[in-house]
Design an enzyme around this catalytic site. Structure first.
Site, mmCIF file in Angstrom:
data_model
loop_
_atom_site.group_PDB
_atom_site.id
_atom_site.type_symbol
_atom_site.label_atom_id
_atom_site.label_comp_id
_atom_site.label_asym_id
_atom_site.label_seq_id
_atom_site.Cartn_x
_atom_site.Cartn_y
_atom_site.Cartn_z
ATOM 1 N N CYS B 95 -5.256 32.938 -30.037
ATOM 2 C CA CYS B 95 -5.508 33.772 -31.426
ATOM 3 C C CYS B 95 -5.854 35.158 -31.044
ATOM 4 O O CYS B 95 -5.619 36.140 -31.995
ATOM 5 C CB CYS B 95 -6.926 33.090 -32.097
ATOM 6 S SG CYS B 95 -6.926 31.433 -32.029
ATOM 7 N N CYS B 98 -2.780 37.707 -31.367
ATOM 8 C CA CYS B 98 -2.460 38.284 -32.554
ATOM 9 C C CYS B 98 -3.466 39.036 -33.323
ATOM 10 O O CYS B 98 -3.599 40.152 -33.787
ATOM 11 C CB CYS B 98 -1.876 37.328 -33.574
ATOM 12 S SG CYS B 98 -0.376 36.528 -33.569
ATOM 13 N N HIS B 99 -4.667 38.499 -33.287
ATOM 14 C CA HIS B 99 -5.926 39.132 -33.793
ATOM 15 C C HIS B 99 -6.831 39.982 -33.135
ATOM 16 O O HIS B 99 -7.731 40.516 -33.744
ATOM 17 C CB HIS B 99 -6.623 38.133 -34.495
ATOM 18 C CG HIS B 99 -5.880 37.082 -35.485
ATOM 19 N ND1 HIS B 99 -5.559 37.657 -36.897
ATOM 20 C CD2 HIS B 99 -5.495 35.893 -35.563
ATOM 21 C CE1 HIS B 99 -4.848 36.736 -37.403
ATOM 22 N NE2 HIS B 99 -4.594 35.734 -36.950
ATOM 23 N N CYS B 141 -2.243 28.601 -39.038
ATOM 24 C CA CYS B 141 -1.936 29.463 -38.061
ATOM 25 C C CYS B 141 -1.728 28.593 -36.793
ATOM 26 O O CYS B 141 -0.648 28.697 -36.099
ATOM 27 C CB CYS B 141 -2.894 30.312 -37.614
ATOM 28 S SG CYS B 141 -2.995 32.018 -38.116
ATOM 29 N N CYS B 207 -22.851 19.390 -61.037
ATOM 30 C CA CYS B 207 -23.411 20.121 -60.080
ATOM 31 C C CYS B 207 -24.472 21.028 -60.836
ATOM 32 O O CYS B 207 -25.748 20.971 -60.248
ATOM 33 C CB CYS B 207 -22.487 21.099 -59.798
ATOM 34 S SG CYS B 207 -20.901 20.059 -59.032
ATOM 35 N N CYS B 210 -28.414 20.052 -61.105
ATOM 36 C CA CYS B 210 -29.473 20.284 -60.126
ATOM 37 C C CYS B 210 -29.553 21.623 -59.946
ATOM 38 O O CYS B 210 -30.523 22.274 -59.744
ATOM 39 C CB CYS B 210 -28.950 19.445 -58.703
ATOM 40 S SG CYS B 210 -29.463 17.833 -58.769
ATOM 41 N N HIS B 211 -28.229 22.330 -59.585
ATOM 42 C CA HIS B 211 -28.125 23.643 -59.059
ATOM 43 C C HIS B 211 -28.372 24.887 -60.045
ATOM 44 O O HIS B 211 -28.447 25.961 -59.770
ATOM 45 C CB HIS B 211 -26.894 23.737 -58.103
ATOM 46 C CG HIS B 211 -27.050 22.764 -57.090
ATOM 47 N ND1 HIS B 211 -27.938 22.690 -55.872
ATOM 48 C CD2 HIS B 211 -25.994 21.621 -56.803
ATOM 49 C CE1 HIS B 211 -27.883 21.880 -54.921
ATOM 50 N NE2 HIS B 211 -26.613 21.236 -55.518
ATOM 51 N N ARG B 248 -20.650 18.526 -47.376
ATOM 52 C CA ARG B 248 -21.809 18.990 -48.176
ATOM 53 C C ARG B 248 -21.540 18.431 -49.584
ATOM 54 O O ARG B 248 -22.084 17.711 -50.312
ATOM 55 C CB ARG B 248 -22.067 20.399 -48.279
ATOM 56 C CG ARG B 248 -23.231 20.691 -49.135
ATOM 57 C CD ARG B 248 -24.830 20.199 -48.617
ATOM 58 N NE ARG B 248 -24.913 18.932 -49.336
ATOM 59 C CZ ARG B 248 -26.116 18.276 -49.433
ATOM 60 N NH1 ARG B 248 -27.206 19.092 -48.959
ATOM 61 N NH2 ARG B 248 -26.220 17.147 -50.211
ATOM 62 N N CYS B 252 -22.924 15.322 -51.838
ATOM 63 C CA CYS B 252 -23.594 15.665 -53.171
ATOM 64 C C CYS B 252 -22.881 14.379 -54.235
ATOM 65 O O CYS B 252 -23.871 14.116 -54.576
ATOM 66 C CB CYS B 252 -23.333 17.071 -53.639
ATOM 67 S SG CYS B 252 -24.571 18.353 -53.428
#
Lengths: 108, 291
Positions: B95, B98-99, B141, B207, B210-211, B248, B252
């Protein structure tokens, strides 16, 4: 599973007489032996049961660890800096396999 | 004496003493309530009501979150840092080739730095016409350049790599313009928004029930958050390891007795796109620690 190296935090430099805080963190499942798998059979216990720290070969901290300790144990302690040297940290699991790491500290 | 020490260690592992020991040496003070608030560019946010779960986390959890040493995701980041520099693959390329180094802001040879990635994904993938998140981009990648099989979602390697990449953007505000009708991601955003408000499962909940409607209220022993995505991959005490955003989502969905979708599925990618927009301006907190 790839092995995740343990982490230790030791100050590189310290003044003589200082109380330095040494922190350690290791990734481990700490399987208690009390859980059962989907077939109802017990998953065997596999925890780190011993943690030892040696400073220049002499033991400065050690702990017997039991099943109440949660996964990824974080252990920290204080050490009085008197001389320069190397800390050797060792964790040993139920199969007798151990992981070790060392760190240097210079005291002036 | 032996017994005493063991008890003390048990407490430390539980993060109780941790809070007391380390509140002083963390960079971000736990008392700073602005930490989890939306800021946006130049300190002006078009989304000022957003807040992350950091705000309702207890002091001990915050201390673990803030101290890069205690943060239990960091061993995964260390593992990923080795993978990042490794040329041990069929493409014989790392990695870093390139980066540049993860913290290198020029982005090395490719000019694509890791800093800012966590704040700007998911992005539009022109090849598939769908959104692409950090996990899938890493695997893209890996497959194209390193000619290796991609990492499995939720594997230690994948969690570590996403944590390593998102960690570089820590503190940067999340950027998303997907709500703009001209944006390439707009249709994904719209589908994600519909998903968000769609009631589903045996409990017939969306969703938002609740949120949005009950954020900051108590559900059993937990305080509901706004369900923001800026801290993922997040270490949860319940999981005892880090988990991705899609894990997650699946949790949920399961909680409301709904069918869950696969890791990296279109449904969750669209939802992720919507959530990034919903949390725009919030600082990236990855890798976060939550109860």
């Amino acid at each position: 599973m790839a092995v995740k190296p343990p982490r230790v935090k030791v100050p590189k430099k310290a003044t003589k007489g200082d109380l330095v805080n040494i922190k350690t963190l290791i990734s481990h499942k700490m399987e208690t032996g009390n859980r059962k798998d989907k077939k109802g059979e017990k998953i065997p216990r596999l925890i780190l049961n011993k943690f030892e720290v040696k400073f220049n070969g002499a033991e400065v901290f050690s702990a017997d660890i039991y099943t109440a300790v949660s996964a990824n144990p974080y252990i920290a302690f204080f050490h009085k800096a008197e001389a320069s040297g190397t800390f050797n940290f060792t964790w040993t699991d139920d199969k007798g396999k151990s992981v070790a790491i060392s760190a240097d500290m210079a005291v002036s | 004496m032996k017994k005493l020490i063991t008890t003390a260690i048990a407490l430390m592992s539980a993060g109780l003493l941790v809070a007391a020991c380390s509140a002083g040496d963390s960079n971000m003070s736990a008392g700073d309530s602005n930490m989890s608030k939306s800021t946006g560019e130049n300190g002006i946010s078009d989304n000022p009501d957003a807040w992350s779960g950091y705000q309702t986390a207890r002091e001990g959890v915050r201390a673990m979150n803030d101290d890069d040493f205690e943060n239990p995701v960091m061993p995964y980041v260390d593992l990923a840092a080795n993978i990042y520099d490794s040329r041990d693959n069929k493409g014989n390329i790392s990695c870093a080739d390139c980066h540049g180094a993860p913290e290198d802001e020029t982005g090395g040879r490719s000019g694509i730095p890791m800093k800012g990635v966590g704040a700007s994904y998911p992005r539009f993938n022109a090849d598939t016409g769908k959104p692409i998140n950090v996990e899938l981009q890493i695997n893209k990648c890996r497959e194209e350049r390193q000619v290796e099989k991609g990492f499995k979602y939720e594997s230690d390697e994948m969690l570590g790599m996403t944590a390593l990449v998102n960690y570089q953007s820590r503190g940067m505000p999340v950027v998303s313009t997907a709500a703009n009708p001209d944006d390439e991601l707009h249709s994904a955003w719209q589908t994600g928004k519909d998903f968000y408000y769609q009631r589903r499962g045996q409990l017939d909940m969306g969703c938002n029930n609740c949120h949005e409607d009950n954020a900051e209220n108590i559900i059993r022993a937990e305080t509901l958050s706004q369900g923001q995505s800026n801290g993922f991959p997040t270490y949860r005490f319940k999981w005892q390891k880090p988990g991705s955003l899609h894990r997650r989502f699946r949790g949920c969905n399961k909680n409301i007795r709904a069918a869950n979708f696969n890791y990296g599925s279109d449904e969750y990618l669209n939802l992720e796109t919507y959530l990034a927009w919903r949390g725009r301006g919030l600082p990236v907190e990855a890798p976060a620690v939550r109860k």
